[in-house]
Design a protein around this motif. Structure first.
Motif, short mmCIF file in Angstrom:
data_model
loop_
_atom_site.label_atom_id
_atom_site.label_comp_id
_atom_site.label_asym_id
_atom_site.label_seq_id
_atom_site.Cartn_x
_atom_site.Cartn_y
_atom_site.Cartn_z
N TYR A 83 -4.85 1.95 3.39
CA TYR A 83 -4.03 0.72 3.83
C TYR A 83 -3.95 0.63 5.42
CZ TYR A 83 -2.96 0.09 -1.21
OH TYR A 83 -3.45 -0.12 -2.58
N MET A 100 0.92 -2.37 -0.70
CA MET A 100 0.07 -1.49 -1.70
C MET A 100 0.50 -2.16 -2.90
SD MET A 100 1.59 2.20 -1.11
CE MET A 100 0.98 3.33 0.21
N ASP A 104 -0.78 2.18 -6.53
CA ASP A 104 -0.63 2.85 -5.39
C ASP A 104 0.73 3.12 -4.80
OD1 ASP A 104 -3.17 3.27 -5.30
OD2 ASP A 104 -3.65 1.87 -3.85
N ARG A 105 1.80 2.04 -5.19
CA ARG A 105 3.15 2.44 -4.60
C ARG A 105 3.65 3.38 -5.39
NH1 ARG A 105 4.81 -2.68 -4.44
NH2 ARG A 105 4.33 -2.66 -2.42
N TYR A 108 2.49 6.62 -4.28
CA TYR A 108 3.00 6.93 -3.06
C TYR A 108 4.46 7.28 -3.22
CZ TYR A 108 5.67 6.14 1.26
OH TYR A 108 6.52 6.38 2.32
#
Length: 130
Positions: A83, A100, A104-105, A108
């Motif tokens: 990112y 994101m 992906d979040r 993360y």
């Protein structure tokens, strides 16, 4: 109830033994540099083959955890860099998180708790990987 042939306190001493320290060959040292106390040295001198095997197994397990943790840290950095490559210079993590994907979040949020923990091994032991 039969008693265990493996004493955890002995296994702990074996796994904390610094074999690379050579200042005084007559002394044993902890990995953090402290010399073993007389009581610890005496306890270590009574280690059994089963305790040595248990310590080796523990050290292999800890090495495996370290490799897994390193892989998680690498994945965390790769995720962020994916990112940051889209953002202007000077952007911060929150900027990357803001763009994101949901998937992906979620990843993360899972990884950030692990890689930013004060003691990552302890965090994994207490919380698992989820």
């Amino acid at each position: 109830m039969p008693s265990s042939s493996v004493r955890p306190e002995v296994v702990l001493l074996i796994t904390d033994l610094d074999l690379d320290r050579h200042e005084d060959p007559s002394r044993c040292y902890h990995l953090d540099g402290r010399p073993f106390t007389t009581a610890e040295h005496q306890l270590l001198s009574t280690m059994t083959p089963a305790e040595i095997a248990a310590a080796k197994a523990q050290m292999r397990l800890e090495d495996e955890w370290e490799r897994e943790l390193d892989a998680m840290k690498d994945a965390f950095v790769e995720l962020l860099m994916k990112y940051f490559a889209r953002l202007p210079k000077g952007s911060v993590v929150s900027d990357a998180v803001a763009i994101m994907t949901d998937e992906d979040r979620t990843e993360y949020e899972r990884l950030v708790k692990i890689v930013t923990a004060q003691d990552t091994m302890e965090y994994l032991a207490e919380h698992g990987e989820n």
